[in-house]
Design an enzyme around this catalytic site. Sequence first.
Site, PDB file in Angstrom:
ATOM      1  CB  CYS A  93       4.188 -16.947  -9.775  1.00  0.00           C
ATOM      2  SG  CYS A  93       3.409 -17.122  -8.160  1.00  0.00           S
ATOM      3  NE  ARG A 124      -2.198   2.011  -2.087  1.00  0.00           N
ATOM      4  CZ  ARG A 124      -1.837   0.738  -2.083  1.00  0.00           C
ATOM      5  NH1 ARG A 124      -2.232  -0.069  -1.099  1.00  0.00           N
ATOM      6  NH2 ARG A 124      -1.075   0.255  -3.045  1.00  0.00           N
TER       7      ARG A 124
END
Length: 469
Positions: free
Chosen positions: A57, A34
Amino acid sequence: MSMSRTSGRDGARERLVVIGGDAAGMAAASQARRLRGPEELEIVAFERGHFASYSACGIPYWVGGDVPDRDRLVARTPEEHRERDIDLRTRTEVTAIDVDGGRVRSRELDTGTEAWTSYDKLVIATGARPLRPDLPGIDAPGVHGVQTLDDGQALLDTLESTRGRRAVVVGAGYIGVEMAEALIKRGYEVTVVNRGEEPMSTLDPDMGSLVHEAMEGLGITMVGDAEVTKVLTGDDGRVRAVVTEDAEYPADVVVLGIGVRPETALAREAGLPVGDHGGLLTDLAMRVRGHENIWAGGDCVEVLDLVSGRERHIALGTHANKHGQIIGTNVGGGYATFPGVVGTAVSKVCDLEIARTGLREKDARRAGLRFEAVTIESTSRAGYYPGAETMTVKMLAERRTGRLLGVQIVGREGAAKRVDVAAVALTAGMTVEQMTTLDLGYAPPFSPVWDPVLVAARKAMAKVRDGAS
């Protein structure tokens, strides 16, 4: 096996090499992209698995069927990264780091082809590895660790192909507890064998006992104070039982949930600094100490505990993503820092929510702190409002100063995220007396007029005052 070399730089263009394609590594690569376009910065990332930028997770919820599709766990595919001018090479493992030469050696797992790739800036995001004790039979078919999407797929394949319906989970930490629930949902008879007396060693034992009770209510058999000594196999070579010093537990599938350690073998071999817990040591900018152009983040690093003032290893996706953002900002020419953590984590067993932040009693003792501990019971809503559920809150405060040291919460709906109030208070260095004046949201559907965390803070404040008088 062939050896080739990727070398050189295009004019003044720099090359960033990233080792590890999950949260920290790809967050760093994406943030750097970016800030700096491909004409300024070439980015090459190596990932030994098939997937990148995924939620480890979420694997227990995928295995348990709450998440119906593996791709739901992938935030950005390898193809999407490549479309953003990030040369992500999956199924490619980095086998050596040459710090003096500014290069890494990689090997394509499918072809065996090896190559050296030079770098101007290096990011190490190698994650953590599941603990796999060196026991007879531990590598037998049907014994699974769960760390990557590839691991999750392998476990699902076993669950769908095995005839038996008996599962043993070794370890009762976050992964062990979540996987036990997932296997119950899959229709398995589940036994959890745990070294400690109570599950969830990240809690004090008195709070862990509440989790134990909930697990047994779910139909999970909990075996505490038990050390696995070997894994037995049948005539077909597959797992058939898990053995402890006192008993044998039949198993058609075994899941290891013993915990993880930082994956820092590469870094150690390269002579990079590693701490007492096995994680890489970095400065506030996540730069590896003593190395100007090498950064590290995610589960392979140690971080500062803001409460105890000591380095810790905490493997959580929240930290990994933040590390990646900070590294990418610094690599991209900006400046950002990661000051540390307070050790906040939440989990669940069925509808029982489990939360903790800060220090446990044994952590506080280890840090040489004198403290008071209080435990209260309250409700998630006003007691007269329909659906009010009981929750237990335990709070630690420093004896002389009243500084908040830690909070643990176990309860039903609305319990876990209350720990965020305590996490903010810990980060700010608040005392329990200061906490009692916090202006928290109140309405009967959401909280009693005194929120459970504030009730605990009032009790802790009184105990600190009594101790000082």
